[in-house]
Design a protein around this motif. Sequence first.
Motif, PDB file in Angstrom:
ATOM      1  N   ALA A 125       0.834  -1.205   0.000  1.00  0.00           N
ATOM      2  CA  ALA A 125       0.000   0.000   0.000  1.00  0.00           C
ATOM      3  C   ALA A 125       0.866   1.251   0.000  1.00  0.00           C
ATOM      4  O   ALA A 125       0.547   2.237  -0.679  1.00  0.00           O
ATOM      5  N   ILE A 126       1.993   1.221   0.737  1.00  0.00           N
ATOM      6  CA  ILE A 126       2.884   2.391   0.747  1.00  0.00           C
ATOM      7  C   ILE A 126       3.491   2.597  -0.632  1.00  0.00           C
ATOM      8  O   ILE A 126       3.602   3.725  -1.125  1.00  0.00           O
ATOM      9  N   SER A 127       3.875   1.489  -1.285  1.00  0.00           N
ATOM     10  CA  SER A 127       4.483   1.635  -2.610  1.00  0.00           C
ATOM     11  C   SER A 127       3.482   2.158  -3.634  1.00  0.00           C
ATOM     12  O   SER A 127       3.873   2.682  -4.671  1.00  0.00           O
ATOM     13  N   ARG A 128       2.196   2.027  -3.342  1.00  0.00           N
ATOM     14  CA  ARG A 128       1.187   2.561  -4.253  1.00  0.00           C
ATOM     15  C   ARG A 128       0.882   4.022  -3.946  1.00  0.00           C
ATOM     16  O   ARG A 128       0.366   4.729  -4.803  1.00  0.00           O
ATOM     17  N   TYR A 157      -1.800 -10.536  -4.844  1.00  0.00           N
ATOM     18  CA  TYR A 157      -1.596 -10.324  -6.276  1.00  0.00           C
ATOM     19  C   TYR A 157      -2.344  -9.093  -6.754  1.00  0.00           C
ATOM     20  O   TYR A 157      -1.827  -8.305  -7.546  1.00  0.00           O
ATOM     21  N   SER A 158      -3.582  -8.922  -6.274  1.00  0.00           N
ATOM     22  CA  SER A 158      -4.344  -7.788  -6.782  1.00  0.00           C
ATOM     23  C   SER A 158      -3.836  -6.478  -6.204  1.00  0.00           C
ATOM     24  O   SER A 158      -3.962  -5.434  -6.848  1.00  0.00           O
ATOM     25  N   MET A 159      -3.230  -6.513  -4.984  1.00  0.00           N
ATOM     26  CA  MET A 159      -2.636  -5.279  -4.471  1.00  0.00           C
ATOM     27  C   MET A 159      -1.320  -4.982  -5.158  1.00  0.00           C
ATOM     28  O   MET A 159      -0.957  -3.817  -5.337  1.00  0.00           O
ATOM     29  N   ALA A 160      -0.577  -6.037  -5.547  1.00  0.00           N
ATOM     30  CA  ALA A 160       0.711  -5.818  -6.212  1.00  0.00           C
ATOM     31  C   ALA A 160       0.515  -5.396  -7.658  1.00  0.00           C
ATOM     32  O   ALA A 160       1.485  -5.022  -8.316  1.00  0.00           O
ATOM     33  N   GLY A 161      -0.701  -5.472  -8.162  1.00  0.00           N
ATOM     34  CA  GLY A 161      -0.958  -5.000  -9.516  1.00  0.00           C
ATOM     35  C   GLY A 161      -1.024  -6.139 -10.502  1.00  0.00           C
ATOM     36  O   GLY A 161      -0.129  -6.962 -10.569  1.00  0.00           O
TER      37      GLY A 161
END
Lengths: 81, 142
Positions: free
Chosen positions: A71-74, B137-141
């Motif tokens: 979340a931080i990297s986003r 996976y869905s948070m990592a894109g």
Amino acid sequence: MIWGPDLFILAILVVLAIAAVISRDLLVATVIFSGYSLLMALAYVQLNSPDVGFTEAAVGAGVTTVLFILAISRTARMEEA
Amino acid sequence: MPESLFGEDVIVRTIARIVAPFIQLFGLYVLMHGHISPGGGFQAGVIIASSFILLALALGLPESKERFKKTIRLPMESSGPLIYASIGVTCILAGGYYLQYGMAFLFPPHVVSAILISAVEIGIGITVMAMIVTIFYSMAGD
């Protein structure tokens, strides 16, 4: 229940919680929170609840940290004033 | 997702590749001993999912997704509740309440109870593992 180690763990828990809230760098706060979860798992095991400690060590210190870092990297790393 | 999050270091890749099967083996141990020792379906699912997260962090996201495709993940996510509910309904059909183990089956009650508890734990573990990997996976894109 052993008083010495318990009080030691609880004192460090308070310090880590305050440090995680104060920290402006969210990545630092996440790593501190991971350490908090690990000590919390130790405290649960100390209180004769190994099942909850197991869950805390696996979810709190493992998966949640990775999800926070994603979340931080986003978003932004530094907290805005 | 920035590429710098996923390392290209050969040491990290090798260690992750060696360690991941042992993490999964420990997860299976926690799963099968859940009714005797601390642990159970949820914890085992989280441990096995964390091995997939480790592989994704070390080997990179595409290679990790190649090993655990969406066409495998989606049936696993929904098969766990199916196992859980079917065992519960089976207990009703055998003359007990929902999830009341050890009713009138062929074997003695404590054997039936042990087998059914393990089966329910396996269902929970499958679902939790697939769901956590999917969230990652869905948070990592995609």
